[in-house]
Scaffold this motif. Structure first.
Motif, PDB file in Angstrom:
ATOM      1  N   ASP A  30       0.803  -1.220   0.000  1.00  0.00           N
ATOM      2  CA  ASP A  30       0.000   0.000   0.000  1.00  0.00           C
ATOM      3  C   ASP A  30       0.841   1.278   0.000  1.00  0.00           C
ATOM      4  OD1 ASP A  30      -2.401  -1.388  -0.027  1.00  0.00           O
ATOM      5  OD2 ASP A  30      -2.502  -1.512   2.159  1.00  0.00           O
ATOM      6  N   ARG A  42      -7.710  -6.259  -3.473  1.00  0.00           N
ATOM      7  CA  ARG A  42      -6.748  -5.147  -3.456  1.00  0.00           C
ATOM      8  C   ARG A  42      -5.432  -5.568  -4.098  1.00  0.00           C
ATOM      9  NH1 ARG A  42      -5.894  -4.368   2.168  1.00  0.00           N
ATOM     10  NH2 ARG A  42      -4.218  -2.986   1.534  1.00  0.00           N
ATOM     11  N   GLU A  85      -5.788  -5.360  -7.768  1.00  0.00           N
ATOM     12  CA  GLU A  85      -5.781  -3.941  -8.169  1.00  0.00           C
ATOM     13  C   GLU A  85      -4.373  -3.361  -8.146  1.00  0.00           C
ATOM     14  OE1 GLU A  85      -8.426  -1.956  -5.512  1.00  0.00           O
ATOM     15  OE2 GLU A  85     -10.223  -2.961  -6.291  1.00  0.00           O
ATOM     16  N   LYS A  86      -3.538  -3.842  -7.217  1.00  0.00           N
ATOM     17  CA  LYS A  86      -2.177  -3.310  -7.076  1.00  0.00           C
ATOM     18  C   LYS A  86      -1.170  -4.093  -7.921  1.00  0.00           C
ATOM     19  CE  LYS A  86      -2.911   0.060  -4.094  1.00  0.00           C
ATOM     20  NZ  LYS A  86      -3.040  -0.181  -2.680  1.00  0.00           N
TER      21      LYS A  86
END
Length: 295
Positions: free
Chosen positions: A79, A129, A132-133
């Motif tokens: 993140d 996530r 998505e990353k």
């Protein structure tokens, strides 16, 4: 799935850098780097410091696709950003290194000679996530301390059950049923573990592939059957508490097995080193581990 990344993970020469220390292991990782606990007051400051350490490693000139196939990241690292880019994108676009995410939430208390993974209640959201990353695969760890056949069966079953959920999201799981290197019956545990893994591999649907992260075996070449299995993309070895010198020596005895070292990779690195000293130390470590991984 990124086909180029899949080709690299399956066929590339190199090793996997494990940079995934999480909440419980971060203070120890920082201490090894020369950052004592009096240098931070809370978890936020601690994670800032460990991200600085990881950024220094990832951006070092010697950390590149010539020697390193992939890097395993902690959720917070995924993140966060490196030089203005999300870490996974920086690894792939700037370094040519495949990004992998640690998804487990730590270990349950020991019971009947093993430590299962704690529940992962928000796994679906975490995997979304990760997609998505631009994450390629995942890693999750459990630990075997005694050669208890029923307990080892539960370890492997849990790994494959969660692994199937991960594959359903288009990601490749690294299953890590670690055998404690200090176990008195380590070799017996490895025999039970291999048998259970082979049974679960046979039950996988056609076209499915997993990676395995295993302790360096007591018997040289013991995991060759897994390395050559058509449903195994790659088998990587954890250093498990061995020094880099010992881990590298053992790795040389296991052709086809490649490193996925954490402590052994960063051994000798210090916050107080100049950039030149730091980069030289890391480059030497990377070369040493690479040579053993391709032997």
């Amino acid at each position: 799935m990124n086909d180029k990344q899949r080709y690299i993970m399956k066929n590339g020469k190199g090793f996997v850098a494990a940079l995934d220390q999480s909440g419980g292991s971060t203070p120890k990782a920082l201490l090894g780097y020369g950052v004592t606990e009096d240098k931070y007051d809370n978890d936020e400051e601690m994670f800032d410091l460990v991200h600085e350490m990881r950024t220094r490693i990832i951006t070092s000139p010697g950390f590149n696709s010539k020697h390193i196939l992939a890097a395993i990241l902690f959720e917070q690292t995924m993140d966060r950003k490196v030089e203005g880019m999300f870490t996974a994108d920086y690894l792939w676009e700037k370094k040519g290194v495949v990004p992998i995410l640690k998804v487990d939430k730590g270990l349950a208390d020991e019971k009947d000679g093993v430590q299962l993974m704690k529940p992962i209640p928000e796994l679906r959201e975490l995997l979304d996530r990760a997609v998505e990353k631009n994450i390629f695969g995942t890693k999750m760890r459990s630990v075997i301390k005694k050669a208890n056949p029923e307990s080892i069966k539960r370890i492997v079953q849990q790994q494959f059950e969660i692994g199937n959920q991960i594959m359903a999201k288009g990601l490749v799981p690294i299953l890590e049923p670690e055998v404690d290197i200090h176990s008195e019956d380590k070799r017996e545990s490895e025999e039970i573990l291999k048998k259970e893994i082979l049974e679960h591999l046979e039950a996988l649907s056609e076209g499915k592939e997993v990676m395995l992260k295993l302790s360096l075996p007591s018997e040289p070449g013991f995991y060759t059957e897994l390395i050559e299995h058509p449903k195994v993309m790659r088998v990587v070895a954890l250093s498990g508490g061995y020094s880099r010198e010992e881990a590298v020596r053992l790795l040389y005895n296991n052709p086809g097995l490649i490193a996925s070292f954490s402590r052994a990779l960063v051994e000798g690195l210090s916050v107080d080193q100049s950039d030149e000293e730091f980069n030289d130390m890391l480059s030497n470590s990377i070369t040493e581990i690479f040579d053993a991984s391709i032997a």
